[in-house]
Structure formats: C-alpha cells, structure tokens
Design a protein around this motif. Structure first.
Motif, PDB file in Angstrom:
ATOM      1  N   ARG A  89       0.811  -1.225   0.000  1.00  0.00           N
ATOM      2  CA  ARG A  89       0.000   0.000   0.000  1.00  0.00           C
ATOM      3  C   ARG A  89       0.843   1.272   0.000  1.00  0.00           C
ATOM      4  N   LEU A  90       2.150   1.110   0.067  1.00  0.00           N
ATOM      5  CA  LEU A  90       3.086   2.236   0.111  1.00  0.00           C
ATOM      6  C   LEU A  90       2.700   3.240   1.188  1.00  0.00           C
ATOM      7  N   ILE A  91       2.506   2.717   2.394  1.00  0.00           N
ATOM      8  CA  ILE A  91       2.198   3.571   3.536  1.00  0.00           C
ATOM      9  C   ILE A  91       3.277   3.416   4.597  1.00  0.00           C
ATOM     10  N   ASN A  92       3.321   4.395   5.504  1.00  0.00           N
ATOM     11  CA  ASN A  92       4.311   4.416   6.590  1.00  0.00           C
ATOM     12  C   ASN A  92       5.733   4.341   6.051  1.00  0.00           C
ATOM     13  N   ASP A  93       5.980   5.106   4.989  1.00  0.00           N
ATOM     14  CA  ASP A  93       7.277   5.039   4.314  1.00  0.00           C
ATOM     15  C   ASP A  93       8.273   6.007   4.962  1.00  0.00           C
ATOM     16  N   ALA A  94       8.595   5.722   6.217  1.00  0.00           N
ATOM     17  CA  ALA A  94       9.555   6.537   6.964  1.00  0.00           C
ATOM     18  C   ALA A  94      10.415   5.621   7.819  1.00  0.00           C
ATOM     19  N   ALA A  95      11.695   5.936   7.893  1.00  0.00           N
ATOM     20  CA  ALA A  95      12.619   5.156   8.709  1.00  0.00           C
ATOM     21  C   ALA A  95      13.648   6.084   9.344  1.00  0.00           C
ATOM     22  N   VAL A  96      14.030   5.754  10.560  1.00  0.00           N
ATOM     23  CA  VAL A  96      15.098   6.469  11.261  1.00  0.00           C
ATOM     24  C   VAL A  96      16.294   5.530  11.380  1.00  0.00           C
ATOM     25  N   LEU A  97      17.457   6.044  11.049  1.00  0.00           N
ATOM     26  CA  LEU A  97      18.685   5.268  11.137  1.00  0.00           C
ATOM     27  C   LEU A  97      19.539   5.781  12.283  1.00  0.00           C
ATOM     28  N   GLU A  98      19.953   4.876  13.154  1.00  0.00           N
ATOM     29  CA  GLU A  98      20.888   5.239  14.220  1.00  0.00           C
ATOM     30  C   GLU A  98      22.295   4.956  13.707  1.00  0.00           C
ATOM     31  N   LEU A  99      23.201   5.857  13.987  1.00  0.00           N
ATOM     32  CA  LEU A  99      24.566   5.741  13.483  1.00  0.00           C
ATOM     33  C   LEU A  99      25.484   5.093  14.507  1.00  0.00           C
ATOM     34  N   ALA A 100      26.518   4.425  13.989  1.00  0.00           N
ATOM     35  CA  ALA A 100      27.469   3.752  14.871  1.00  0.00           C
ATOM     36  C   ALA A 100      28.306   4.739  15.659  1.00  0.00           C
ATOM     37  N   HIS A 101      28.535   5.910  15.096  1.00  0.00           N
ATOM     38  CA  HIS A 101      29.292   6.972  15.757  1.00  0.00           C
ATOM     39  C   HIS A 101      28.609   8.296  15.451  1.00  0.00           C
ATOM     40  N   PRO A 102      28.745   9.279  16.324  1.00  0.00           N
ATOM     41  CA  PRO A 102      28.150  10.580  16.032  1.00  0.00           C
ATOM     42  C   PRO A 102      28.811  11.227  14.821  1.00  0.00           C
ATOM     43  N   ILE A 103      28.045  12.000  14.078  1.00  0.00           N
ATOM     44  CA  ILE A 103      28.605  12.720  12.938  1.00  0.00           C
ATOM     45  C   ILE A 103      29.587  13.757  13.472  1.00  0.00           C
ATOM     46  N   PRO A 104      30.831  13.713  13.045  1.00  0.00           N
ATOM     47  CA  PRO A 104      31.816  14.678  13.558  1.00  0.00           C
ATOM     48  C   PRO A 104      31.458  16.100  13.145  1.00  0.00           C
ATOM     49  N   HIS A 105      31.938  17.034  13.906  1.00  0.00           N
ATOM     50  CA  HIS A 105      31.696  18.439  13.591  1.00  0.00           C
ATOM     51  C   HIS A 105      32.862  19.058  12.827  1.00  0.00           C
ATOM     52  N   ASP A 106      33.656  18.194  12.161  1.00  0.00           N
ATOM     53  CA  ASP A 106      34.773  18.714  11.387  1.00  0.00           C
ATOM     54  C   ASP A 106      34.356  19.149   9.987  1.00  0.00           C
ATOM     55  N   HIS A 107      33.079  18.902   9.639  1.00  0.00           N
ATOM     56  CA  HIS A 107      32.513  19.413   8.405  1.00  0.00           C
ATOM     57  C   HIS A 107      31.202  20.119   8.744  1.00  0.00           C
ATOM     58  N   HIS A 108      30.820  21.045   7.886  1.00  0.00           N
ATOM     59  CA  HIS A 108      29.606  21.805   8.151  1.00  0.00           C
ATOM     60  C   HIS A 108      28.366  20.943   7.906  1.00  0.00           C
ATOM     61  N   TRP A 109      27.565  20.755   8.940  1.00  0.00           N
ATOM     62  CA  TRP A 109      26.266  20.115   8.815  1.00  0.00           C
ATOM     63  C   TRP A 109      25.360  20.679   9.897  1.00  0.00           C
ATOM     64  N   GLU A 110      24.077  20.585   9.673  1.00  0.00           N
ATOM     65  CA  GLU A 110      23.085  21.058  10.636  1.00  0.00           C
ATOM     66  C   GLU A 110      21.897  20.111  10.634  1.00  0.00           C
ATOM     67  N   PRO A 111      21.199  19.964  11.761  1.00  0.00           N
ATOM     68  CA  PRO A 111      19.985  19.144  11.761  1.00  0.00           C
ATOM     69  C   PRO A 111      18.898  19.783  10.908  1.00  0.00           C
ATOM     70  N   VAL A 112      18.113  18.951  10.264  1.00  0.00           N
ATOM     71  CA  VAL A 112      17.060  19.457   9.393  1.00  0.00           C
ATOM     72  C   VAL A 112      15.895  19.993  10.230  1.00  0.00           C
ATOM     73  N   PRO A 113      15.315  21.130   9.868  1.00  0.00           N
ATOM     74  CA  PRO A 113      14.106  21.600  10.540  1.00  0.00           C
ATOM     75  C   PRO A 113      12.902  20.822  10.019  1.00  0.00           C
ATOM     76  N   LEU A 114      12.216  20.110  10.887  1.00  0.00           N
ATOM     77  CA  LEU A 114      11.018  19.366  10.509  1.00  0.00           C
ATOM     78  C   LEU A 114       9.774  20.206  10.761  1.00  0.00           C
ATOM     79  N   ALA A 115       8.840  20.163   9.831  1.00  0.00           N
ATOM     80  CA  ALA A 115       7.590  20.898  10.005  1.00  0.00           C
ATOM     81  C   ALA A 115       6.764  20.259  11.122  1.00  0.00           C
ATOM     82  N   SER A 116       6.279  21.064  12.051  1.00  0.00           N
ATOM     83  CA  SER A 116       5.400  20.554  13.106  1.00  0.00           C
ATOM     84  C   SER A 116       3.938  20.616  12.682  1.00  0.00           C
ATOM     85  N   HIS A 117       3.652  21.381  11.624  1.00  0.00           N
ATOM     86  CA  HIS A 117       2.306  21.487  11.071  1.00  0.00           C
ATOM     87  C   HIS A 117       2.434  21.820   9.596  1.00  0.00           C
TER      88      HIS A 117
END
Length: 230
Positions: A89-117
């Motif tokens: 039915r192609l429903i619930n098509d979302a997955a969260v991946l846990e990483l083996a190590h935290p993403i280092p801060h030696d490169h520029h990255w930021e958490p994505v802003p998720l819409a609350s509404h």
C-alpha cells in the motif's frame, strides 16, 4: 532529478542533507536529525513487510553537496527503525537510522528543521532535493540537485492517503531513482520524504504527481527513535 531549482529559494539548508549508501554506492537520500540519527524512506532500508535490512551494509555521507564512493565524510549505520512500512500500500514510508558513531563536527552540517504542522488543504510552493538520476536510466549526479515544485492540495491528491502523503508537480522535471528518502522543503522546513512516482521517472504533474510521505504524520515515531545517545 531533472532541472535545477531557481536560486531565489534560499530556505533550503544543503548541510542537512546526506547520501545513504549501500556498500559505499549512493542508493537513497536522507536528512540529518542530529549527530546520531538520520531520516529516510522506509523502502530504502526495510523489506516489503517492514523488517529492517542488515544495517552493516549502509553508511551515510554528509557535510557536502558532493558525494563519492569513498570513506570521506562517512559514518556507518548501526540500527534501522521502520515505521510499520507496507510496500503493497506504500504507507508508513519513513525510517530512522541510528549511526554507529556521532557525525563529527569537522565538516559543516546542521539538523534538518522538521515541520510541526503542514496545511495541505491549500497549495504551496516548495523545492525537492537529491542525488537521483538526471533522467530515466540516466546517471547519478555527484552534485546535489534542486527543483522548484507546486505542492498540490488534498483536493488534487485525493486518490492518495492525504493523512500521510503529500504530492506535487513541476512544469519540467521530477523525482527519479536515487531521490527516495530525500526532502520536500516548504518555507525552510522538511514536509515530505521522497516515496514514489506515478509514471515515468522525471515527470511530475497533476495527472501523474510525485508522492512523498508527509513528515507531520510521523513526528512521534521520529522523535521516539532519534533521541541520540548519552
């Protein structure tokens, strides 16, 4: 993904995007939730019945619009959380991946802003992003692509489950293989996760829209599985 987005769309933060690789080869996209977790489409990492695949074959590459098949800027996936995904039915098509190590801060990255509404009773302008094929059976680009889209209202997309789907079109271009798991962004917030297309790769219209999983339908699931580690 065909065509480039107009640069007037400044809301999108490229540094929140990641390439999800299977054995170092780009397979889907993802967005960074925090240093320990990323968000992608369930069909990228779960079987047809919602069972996680072997996480050891997956890694992410982060911190740049350029991707490669190297270990540069990469982190291994350690756990996969599937949200009751049903391929039929192609429903619930979302997955969260846990990483083996935290993403280092030696490169520029930021958490994505998720819409609350996200009000889908009306149309919106948005952009989709990803490293998907440039056309049907075309090459996977090494540089992140963007496309401006018209996000349709529930009235237009009534044949889909508008409680958990959002659909859109564009005059030229659309999502393609390799874009799965990437973001639909409206006003700087992620509102969709690339799920499926309804016709030929690279086409998106009212008759044949691209369909993304609606982020607001999965906020509890995302929050539960993206707390990170102490």
């Amino acid at each position: 993904m065909s065509e480039s987005a107009n640069q007037k769309e400044k809301e999108l933060n490229d540094r929140s995007m990641a390439s999800l690789r299977g054995n170092l080869r780009h397979t889907c996209g993802a967005t960074i939730l925090n240093e320990w977790s990323v968000l992608t489409a369930a069909h990228c990492v779960c079987d047809d019945f919602g069972i996680p695949r072997d996480p050891s074959i997956y890694s992410i590459q982060y911190g740049s619009v350029h991707i490669s098949e190297t270990l540069e800027r990469s982190v291994q996936v350690s756990k996969i959380f599937c949200h009751q995904f049903e391929m039929e039915r192609l429903i619930n098509d979302a997955a969260v991946l846990e990483l083996a190590h935290p993403i280092p801060h030696d490169h520029h990255w930021e958490p994505v802003p998720l819409a609350s509404h996200f009000d889908t009773t009306k149309q919106h302008r948005g952009i989709i992003i990803g490293w998907g094929r440039l056309w049907e059976n075309g090459p996977i680009p090494s540089v992140l692509q963007k496309l401006e889209v018209e996000v349709y209202s529930d009235e237009v997309c009534s044949r889909f489950d508008f409680h958990q789907h959002v659909c859109f079109g564009a005059p030229i271009g659309g999502a393609c293989n390799g874009d799965s798991g990437t973001a639909l962004v409206v006003e700087g917030e992620q509102v969709g996760i690339a799920s499926f297309i309804t016709t030929t790769c690279g086409i998106a219209s009212e008759r044949f829209p691209n369909v993304y999983a609606k982020v607001t339908a999965f906020l509890d699931f995302i929050g539960e599985h993206s707390q990170g580690r102490n």
